[in-house]
Design a protein around this motif. Structure first.
Motif, PDB file in Angstrom:
ATOM      1  N   VAL A   1     -12.605  22.437  34.996  1.00 11.94           N
ATOM      2  CA  VAL A   1     -11.563  21.813  35.844  1.00 11.94           C
ATOM      3  C   VAL A   1     -10.814  23.040  36.227  1.00 11.94           C
ATOM      4  O   VAL A   1     -10.354  23.573  37.409  1.00 11.94           O
ATOM      5  CB  VAL A   1     -10.722  20.640  35.577  1.00 11.94           C
TER       6      VAL A   1
ATOM      7  N   VAL B   1      -9.927  25.277  39.699  1.00 14.11           N
ATOM      8  CA  VAL B   1      -8.601  25.202  40.312  1.00 14.11           C
ATOM      9  C   VAL B   1      -8.227  26.985  40.320  1.00 14.11           C
ATOM     10  O   VAL B   1      -7.585  27.128  41.305  1.00 14.11           O
ATOM     11  CB  VAL B   1      -7.685  24.526  39.332  1.00 14.11           C
TER      12      VAL B   1
ATOM     13  N   LEU C   1      -5.266  23.956  43.618  1.00 20.76           N
ATOM     14  CA  LEU C   1      -5.234  22.564  43.424  1.00 20.76           C
ATOM     15  C   LEU C   1      -5.814  21.607  44.647  1.00 20.76           C
ATOM     16  O   LEU C   1      -5.179  21.911  45.916  1.00 20.76           O
ATOM     17  CB  LEU C   1      -4.175  22.068  42.761  1.00 20.76           C
TER      18      LEU C   1
ATOM     19  N   GLU D   1      -3.791  15.984  45.827  1.00 18.50           N
ATOM     20  CA  GLU D   1      -2.599  15.590  45.196  1.00 18.50           C
ATOM     21  C   GLU D   1      -2.663  15.934  43.515  1.00 18.50           C
ATOM     22  O   GLU D   1      -2.104  15.619  42.745  1.00 18.50           O
ATOM     23  CB  GLU D   1      -2.202  14.071  45.329  1.00 18.50           C
ATOM     24  N   HIS D   2      -3.874  16.273  43.276  1.00 17.48           N
ATOM     25  CA  HIS D   2      -4.091  16.715  42.047  1.00 17.48           C
ATOM     26  C   HIS D   2      -2.895  17.630  41.349  1.00 17.48           C
ATOM     27  O   HIS D   2      -2.528  18.587  42.078  1.00 17.48           O
ATOM     28  CB  HIS D   2      -5.450  17.490  41.746  1.00 17.48           C
ATOM     29  N   HIS D   3      -2.780  17.305  40.076  1.00 20.83           N
ATOM     30  CA  HIS D   3      -1.727  18.239  39.319  1.00 20.83           C
ATOM     31  C   HIS D   3      -2.266  17.800  37.916  1.00 20.83           C
ATOM     32  O   HIS D   3      -2.741  16.751  37.431  1.00 20.83           O
ATOM     33  CB  HIS D   3      -0.399  17.863  39.705  1.00 20.83           C
ATOM     34  N   PHE D   4      -1.620  18.642  36.957  1.00 21.95           N
ATOM     35  CA  PHE D   4      -2.029  18.466  35.450  1.00 21.95           C
ATOM     36  C   PHE D   4      -0.642  18.440  34.737  1.00 21.95           C
ATOM     37  O   PHE D   4       0.191  19.351  34.791  1.00 21.95           O
ATOM     38  CB  PHE D   4      -2.945  19.452  34.991  1.00 21.95           C
TER      39      PHE D   4
ATOM     40  N   GLN E   1       1.398  22.264  38.924  1.00 19.84           N
ATOM     41  CA  GLN E   1       1.474  21.729  40.457  1.00 19.84           C
ATOM     42  C   GLN E   1       1.794  22.367  41.400  1.00 19.84           C
ATOM     43  O   GLN E   1       0.870  23.012  41.903  1.00 19.84           O
ATOM     44  CB  GLN E   1       2.363  20.347  40.237  1.00 19.84           C
TER      45      GLN E   1
ATOM     46  N   ASP F   1      -4.215  14.229  34.425  1.00 20.44           N
ATOM     47  CA  ASP F   1      -4.074  14.394  35.827  1.00 20.44           C
ATOM     48  C   ASP F   1      -3.696  12.959  36.583  1.00 20.44           C
ATOM     49  O   ASP F   1      -4.627  12.162  36.826  1.00 20.44           O
ATOM     50  CB  ASP F   1      -5.521  14.628  36.648  1.00 20.44           C
TER      51      ASP F   1
ATOM     52  N   SER G   1      -2.682  11.852  39.366  1.00 19.56           N
ATOM     53  CA  SER G   1      -3.114  11.639  40.669  1.00 19.56           C
ATOM     54  C   SER G   1      -4.535  10.787  40.680  1.00 19.56           C
ATOM     55  O   SER G   1      -4.395  10.113  41.773  1.00 19.56           O
ATOM     56  CB  SER G   1      -3.352  12.905  41.568  1.00 19.56           C
ATOM     57  N   VAL G   2      -5.292  10.802  39.572  1.00 21.97           N
ATOM     58  CA  VAL G   2      -6.383  10.037  39.796  1.00 21.97           C
ATOM     59  C   VAL G   2      -6.590   9.194  38.346  1.00 21.97           C
ATOM     60  O   VAL G   2      -7.654   8.779  38.094  1.00 21.97           O
ATOM     61  CB  VAL G   2      -7.551  10.920  39.816  1.00 21.97           C
TER      62      VAL G   2
ATOM     63  N   THR H   1      -7.309   6.292  30.522  1.00 21.01           N
ATOM     64  CA  THR H   1      -6.760   6.516  31.881  1.00 21.01           C
ATOM     65  C   THR H   1      -5.288   5.618  31.886  1.00 21.01           C
ATOM     66  O   THR H   1      -5.096   4.903  30.883  1.00 21.01           O
ATOM     67  CB  THR H   1      -7.627   6.011  32.858  1.00 21.01           C
TER      68      THR H   1
END
Length: 156
Positions: A22, A26, A31, A34-37, A67, A105, A107-108, A136
Motif C-alpha cells: 500500500v 502511495v 493517495l 479520500e484514502h488516508h492512514f 493524509q 484507513d 475512508s474504507v 474494520t
C-alpha cells in the motif's frame, strides 16, 4: 522439535507485506480519493528514527496521519521513510514495519492491529510475540489470527 505450521507468524508477515505494498503504491502515485492512514507505532522500537524532541514528547507510542501533506515517502523491505508536518515543522521519520501496532484507513473502514502476547510454550523465540488482529470499523471486535471469518461481512 517440529512445531508445525506457524500460521500466526505467516499472517504477521502477510499483513506487513500488505502495508508495504500500500505504501509503495502511495509513494509512486499519491493517495487516491479520500484514502488516508492512521499509523500507530512504538517510538522505542529499534530502527525508529525521529527527532529527539518528538521522541521526548511521545516516549512510548505515536499515531501519525498520512493524509494532506507528506513528502519523501520511500519504502524499502524493512520499513518506510516519510517527512510529516509537526506544528508547521517538517520532520523526517523512518519507521520499521515491525514497529507498527495499528494501520487504519478510515475512508474504507479498513484496519490492522498487531497485538503482543506472551507464549509460555514457546522456548525457542522471544517471550513476546506479535499476533495480527484484523478488524474494520464495522467489526468492532478484533479477530485473533487463525480464527476463520467470512469475508462477506467486509463487503459493502
Amino acid at each position: 522439535m517440529d512445531r508445525g505450521i506457524d500460521y500466526g507468524n505467516l499472517m504477521h508477515q502477510a499483513m506487513r507485506s500488505l502495508i508495504r505494498e500500500v505504501l509503495t503504491r502511495v509513494g509512486a502515485d499519491g493517495l487516491p480519493g479520500e484514502h488516508h492512514f492512521f499509523i500507530t507505532l512504538t517510538t522505542q522500537h529499534p530502527g525508529v528514527t525521529m527527532a529527539d524532541w518528538l521522541r521526548a514528547r511521545y516516549p512510548d507510542e505515536i499515531t501519525i496521519v498520512v493524509q494532506h501533506w507528506f513528502e519523501n515517502l520511500e519504502v524499502d523491505e524493512n520499513g518506510f521513510a516519510i517527512t510529516l508536518n509537526f506544528g508547521n515543522q517538517p520532520e523526517p521519520l523512518y519507521i520499521p514495519f515491525d514497529a507498527i501496532s495499528t494501520f487504519v484507513d478510515p475512508s474504507v473502514e479498513f484496519g490492522l492491529k498487531f497485538e503482543t502476547h506472551s507464549d509460555d510454550d514457546d522456548e525457542d523465540d522471544d517471550d513476546d510475540e506479535e499476533a495480527p488482529m484484523i478488524h474494520t470499523d464495522t467489526d468492532p471486535e478484533p479477530r485473533k489470527a487463525g480464527e476463520v471469518v467470512s469475508l462477506d461481512q467486509f463487503r459493502k
